[in-house]
Design a protein around this motif. Structure first.
Motif, short mmCIF file in Angstrom:
data_model
loop_
_atom_site.label_atom_id
_atom_site.label_comp_id
_atom_site.label_asym_id
_atom_site.label_seq_id
_atom_site.Cartn_x
_atom_site.Cartn_y
_atom_site.Cartn_z
N MET A 113 14.55 -55.19 -64.31
CA MET A 113 15.49 -54.65 -63.34
C MET A 113 15.18 -53.18 -63.03
SD MET A 113 19.13 -56.40 -64.43
CE MET A 113 19.94 -55.88 -62.89
N GLY A 114 14.77 -52.43 -64.04
CA GLY A 114 14.40 -51.04 -63.82
C GLY A 114 13.17 -50.91 -62.94
N LEU A 115 12.19 -51.79 -63.16
CA LEU A 115 10.98 -51.78 -62.34
C LEU A 115 11.35 -52.08 -60.89
CD1 LEU A 115 7.88 -51.54 -62.44
CD2 LEU A 115 7.80 -54.01 -62.82
N GLU A 116 12.23 -53.03 -60.70
CA GLU A 116 12.70 -53.36 -59.35
C GLU A 116 13.38 -52.16 -58.69
OE1 GLU A 116 16.09 -56.20 -57.22
OE2 GLU A 116 15.41 -56.66 -59.27
N TYR A 117 14.26 -51.51 -59.45
CA TYR A 117 15.02 -50.39 -58.89
C TYR A 117 14.11 -49.21 -58.54
CZ TYR A 117 18.39 -46.60 -58.42
OH TYR A 117 19.11 -45.53 -57.95
N PHE A 118 13.28 -48.80 -59.49
CA PHE A 118 12.50 -47.59 -59.29
C PHE A 118 11.30 -47.78 -58.35
CE2 PHE A 118 14.68 -46.51 -63.33
CZ PHE A 118 15.30 -45.36 -62.89
N THR A 119 10.92 -49.03 -58.07
CA THR A 119 9.88 -49.27 -57.07
C THR A 119 10.50 -49.73 -55.75
OG1 THR A 119 9.54 -51.60 -57.71
CG2 THR A 119 8.19 -49.93 -58.83
N LYS A 120 11.82 -49.62 -55.65
CA LYS A 120 12.55 -50.01 -54.43
C LYS A 120 12.25 -51.45 -54.03
CE LYS A 120 13.00 -45.32 -52.52
NZ LYS A 120 12.66 -44.63 -53.77
N GLY A 121 12.13 -52.30 -55.02
CA GLY A 121 11.94 -53.72 -54.79
C GLY A 121 10.53 -54.15 -54.46
N THR A 122 9.59 -53.22 -54.43
CA THR A 122 8.21 -53.57 -54.07
C THR A 122 7.39 -54.10 -55.24
OG1 THR A 122 7.30 -51.36 -54.53
CG2 THR A 122 8.25 -51.75 -52.32
N ASN A 123 7.81 -53.77 -56.46
CA ASN A 123 7.02 -54.08 -57.66
C ASN A 123 5.63 -53.45 -57.57
OD1 ASN A 123 6.97 -55.40 -60.26
ND2 ASN A 123 5.49 -56.83 -59.40
N GLN A 124 5.55 -52.29 -56.93
CA GLN A 124 4.27 -51.57 -56.80
C GLN A 124 4.46 -50.11 -57.17
OE1 GLN A 124 2.88 -52.05 -52.75
NE2 GLN A 124 1.78 -53.94 -53.26
N ILE A 125 3.44 -49.55 -57.82
CA ILE A 125 3.40 -48.12 -58.12
C ILE A 125 2.10 -47.58 -57.55
CG2 ILE A 125 3.53 -46.35 -59.91
CD1 ILE A 125 4.64 -48.48 -61.82
N ASN A 126 2.21 -46.55 -56.75
CA ASN A 126 1.03 -45.98 -56.09
C ASN A 126 0.25 -47.04 -55.32
OD1 ASN A 126 1.72 -43.53 -57.22
ND2 ASN A 126 0.17 -43.60 -58.83
N GLY A 136 11.91 -46.72 -65.90
CA GLY A 136 12.01 -45.46 -65.17
C GLY A 136 10.94 -44.48 -65.60
N ALA A 137 10.68 -44.42 -66.91
CA ALA A 137 9.65 -43.52 -67.43
C ALA A 137 8.26 -43.94 -66.95
CB ALA A 137 9.69 -43.49 -68.95
N VAL A 138 7.99 -45.24 -66.95
CA VAL A 138 6.68 -45.75 -66.54
C VAL A 138 6.41 -45.44 -65.07
CG1 VAL A 138 5.35 -47.86 -66.10
CG2 VAL A 138 6.52 -47.55 -68.30
N VAL A 139 7.39 -45.75 -64.22
CA VAL A 139 7.20 -45.52 -62.78
C VAL A 139 7.01 -44.04 -62.49
CG1 VAL A 139 8.25 -45.74 -60.50
CG2 VAL A 139 8.46 -47.60 -62.14
N LYS A 140 7.82 -43.20 -63.11
CA LYS A 140 7.71 -41.75 -62.88
C LYS A 140 6.36 -41.24 -63.38
CE LYS A 140 9.25 -37.50 -62.04
NZ LYS A 140 10.43 -36.93 -62.73
N ALA A 141 5.94 -41.69 -64.56
CA ALA A 141 4.70 -41.18 -65.15
C ALA A 141 3.47 -41.56 -64.33
CB ALA A 141 4.56 -41.70 -66.58
N ILE A 142 3.36 -42.84 -63.96
CA ILE A 142 2.18 -43.28 -63.21
C ILE A 142 2.16 -42.65 -61.82
CG2 ILE A 142 0.98 -45.28 -62.24
CD1 ILE A 142 2.02 -46.92 -64.61
N THR A 143 3.33 -42.53 -61.22
CA THR A 143 3.42 -41.88 -59.91
C THR A 143 2.98 -40.42 -60.01
OG1 THR A 143 5.26 -43.33 -59.25
CG2 THR A 143 4.95 -41.30 -57.99
N ALA A 144 3.48 -39.73 -61.03
CA ALA A 144 3.14 -38.31 -61.19
C ALA A 144 1.67 -38.11 -61.54
CB ALA A 144 4.02 -37.69 -62.26
N ALA A 145 1.15 -38.99 -62.39
CA ALA A 145 -0.26 -38.87 -62.81
C ALA A 145 -1.22 -39.29 -61.71
CB ALA A 145 -0.50 -39.70 -64.06
N GLY A 146 -0.72 -40.16 -60.80
CA GLY A 146 -1.59 -40.70 -59.77
C GLY A 146 -2.65 -41.63 -60.33
N SER A 147 -2.39 -42.13 -61.55
CA SER A 147 -3.43 -42.88 -62.26
C SER A 147 -2.80 -43.54 -63.48
CB SER A 147 -4.53 -41.92 -62.71
OG SER A 147 -5.43 -42.53 -63.60
N THR A 148 -3.53 -44.51 -64.04
CA THR A 148 -3.13 -45.07 -65.33
C THR A 148 -4.05 -44.58 -66.45
OG1 THR A 148 -4.44 -47.05 -64.84
CG2 THR A 148 -2.08 -47.15 -64.36
N ASP A 149 -4.87 -43.60 -66.16
CA ASP A 149 -5.72 -43.00 -67.19
C ASP A 149 -4.84 -42.39 -68.29
OD1 ASP A 149 -8.43 -41.71 -68.06
OD2 ASP A 149 -7.00 -40.04 -67.96
#
Length: 399
Positions: free
Chosen positions: A55-68, A318-331
């Motif tokens: 549910m958090g992934l849905e909320y923080f990706t605005k329903g897209t299930n996508q990050i970057n 929420g932490a995962v979405v924010k972190a990957i978005t901020a890092a611009g990467s999964t490195d």
């Protein structure tokens, strides 16, 4: 000639756009591993964590299930609360499934067993919801972050509910990392506030008979002047609260105090009207748009409120979405750089990963139990929000 050059230019631009779109569409999905105890005595916790994460992934990706712009794939495994199995599963997630990071596990003992796996693979492990202080303390490594609260945060907030000069407290908890770390942290917090810890009992996590430890507590406390409390720290099914309730503590002037818990546990607390404590989450306490969405959607989908650990999974997402978005990467190194000191929103409100030990600082909620005959469980009515600064645990590990 100019017309031909213009056509060639447009073709080149068009090919470039097509290649860019193709690259985006063909981008590898972000893979996230989840290891939780989905069977056994803590399965209610693990299943709520998975629901909350989705549910958090849905909320923080605005329903897209996508990050970057990349799809997110979840690989979910059941540890069965077994340390060896959890180590095997986390190894598989990192090596075979090639997950970018992992979330979990449920039990503190299992969490301590898998921390070295994250270190060996140099991959992020977000610990959620295991609480033992040592996870972000003496057994910590730089690849470990924790969105869940730790034992000290629980202890500091629960001690604040009842501890003061002249108060005597006995503690009873499970005989493993969760209970021992929890009582040690509670003792330190309560004694700082002037209370005295007069007795400690550690019980078999799978035990059902608490008569003997309860009698030892009564013997240690019955002749002491009041106020007197027994602080209970217990995870999962069972526990000593029903037997404490029937032990006639009131004739010795002894009261029970404990932290909040899942709704199933709060049902057992209905005889404890007026009990004071503190909790990580109860769905009616936080007031913010994220929690409003979670509560509304959870009722709509499951015909019941989100539970204690649903919030935990949601916070991890929420932490995962924010972190990957901020890092611009999964490195991993880019993620660590982004996450240290990172603030992120959750149903509880804002959390912040402390740079020194990667523990999430967070609000806790002091309460007083209220019994409503129309509600199945005892209601932890909010009495005070304890800020992330007030509940910040001591820094134990050395970087």
């Amino acid at each position: 000639m100019k017309a031909r050059a213009g056509i060639i230019f447009l073709l080149v631009i068009g090919a470039s756009i097509a290649m860019t779109a193709s690259t985006a569409l063909g981008a590898e999905p972000i893979k996230i591993g989840i290891i939780q105890g989905l069977s056994g005595p803590l399965e209610i916790y693990g299943k709520a964590e998975v629901t909350g994460f989705k549910m958090g992934l849905e909320y923080f990706t605005k329903g897209t299930n996508q990050i970057n712009g990349r799809d997110v794939t979840l690989v979910i495994e059941d540890t069965q609360l077994q340390a060896a199995r959890a180590k095997m599963l986390l190894t598989k997630l990192y090596s075979d499934d090639k997950v970018d990071l992992a979330i979990g596990p449920t039990s503190s003992g299992v969490a301590l067993a898998v921390l070295p796996v994250a270190r060996d693979f140099k991959k992020i492990l977000i610990v959620e919801p295991a609480v033992a202080d040592s996870i972000t303390g003496k057994d910590w490594n730089r690849y470990v972050f924790r969105t869940g609260r730790n034992s000290s945060q629980d202890a500091i907030s629960n001690a604040a509910a009842v501890a003061k000069p002249g108060v005597s407290i006995a503690c009873i908890g499970q005989d493993y990392a969760f209970g021992r770390d929890g009582i040690a942290a509670y003792k330190e917090a309560a004694e700082k506030l002037g209370a005295k810890i007069v007795h400690e009992e550690y019980c078999d996590p799978k035990g059902t008979d608490f008569v003997a430890p309860i009698q030892r507590i009564i013997e240690a406390m019955k002749d002491l002047p009041g106020p007197k409390y027994i602080w209970v720290i217990w995870a999962g099914k069972g526990g000593p609260i029903p037997q404490l309730i029937s032990a006639g503590l009131d004739k010795y002037g002894i009261e029970i105090t404990s932290g909040g818990n899942v709704l199933a546990a709060l049902k057992m607390m209905k005889p404890l009207d007026g009990m004071q404590g503190a909790t990580y989450y109860y769905y009616e306490n936080p007031s913010n748009p994220v929690n409003d969405w979670l509560v509304e959607e959870h009722f709509k989908r499951f015909n019941e409120p989100p539970d204690f650990f649903t919030c935990g999974g949601f916070a991890a997402a929420g932490a995962v979405v924010k972190a990957i978005t901020a890092a611009g990467s999964t490195d991993t190194e880019k993620l660590i750089a982004a996450m240290e000191g990172m603030e992120f929103m959750t149903p509880k409100g804002m959390m912040k990963f402390r740079k020194e030990d990667h523990q999430a600082l967070q609000t806790m909620f002091a309460f007083k139990l209220k019994v409503d005959p129309d509600v199945e469980w005892a209601i932890p009515v909010l009495t005070r929000e304890l800020t992330m600064e007030e509940t910040a645990p001591p820094i134990v590990n050395q970087r």
